[in-house]
Scaffold this active site. Structure first.
Site: not given
Length: 182
Positions: A101, A45-46, A161, A105
């Site tokens: 994206e 969802r990011g 989030d 990370d």
């Protein structure tokens, strides 16, 4: 899961994000100049805020699709277990594709995503990440385009989030956990 008390400190302003996206969109338009209909795939969802702003600045024919990938859940650390929760609706075989994206990370999510999409035989498969935490990389991966390099900090805002909160912030902020007071 009980969240620890925290506050948010601004890391990248909304104005800086908008300026960077404008520059990235220009570079992408040039790179895909020969493409009739680019397929832009957002990783949910990011990336939803990032992809919306990016495609508006692309000024070219685009088809938008989404994959929902999970490796964090409600945690601040990647589980390193990548699960596809929602797959593409359309086909990408023989097409030019840009994967969007929010943050790279450890690299596990993008490595799994690229393997999943490459199996569908796109003509060209490129990537863009709004944020890159190179210091956390466990799996080799480099996005074609990167918005910002950031340090090893847990960030929220602009679609990103913490336990489903703070996605609506117009900037990228660092989550600062407050010490427990006895």
């Amino acid at each position: 899961m009980t969240q620890r008390p925290y506050h948010i400190e601004e890391m990248i302003s909304a104005k800086a994000i908008a300026a960077r996206i404008e520059t990235l969109a220009h570079e992408i338009r040039q790179s895909f100049a020969q493409t009739d209909n680019l397929v832009v795939i957002g990783l949910l969802r990011g990336s939803f805020v990032f992809i919306a702003d990016l495609v508006r600045d692309l000024d070219m024919n685009v088809e938008v699709d989404f994959l929902e990938i999970s490796s964090y859940g409600d945690n601040t650390e990647s589980s390193r277990e990548v699960r596809i929760l929602k797959d593409l609706r359309g086909t990408i075989e023989g097409r030019d594709v840009l994967v969007v994206e929010d943050i790279v990370d450890t690299g596990h999510t993008m490595a799994a995503t690229m393997a999943h999409l490459n199996a569908r035989k796109p003509h060209r498969l490129e990537t863009i990440a709004l944020l890159n935490k190179q210091t956390r990389r466990e799996v080799p991966f480099t996005a074609t385009w990167t918005g910002f390099e950031i340090p090893d900090a847990f960030v929220v805002g602009y679609g990103i989030d913490y336990a489903q909160a703070n996605r609506n912030l117009p900037y990228i902020g660092t989550v600062v956990f407050e010490d427990n007071v006895s």
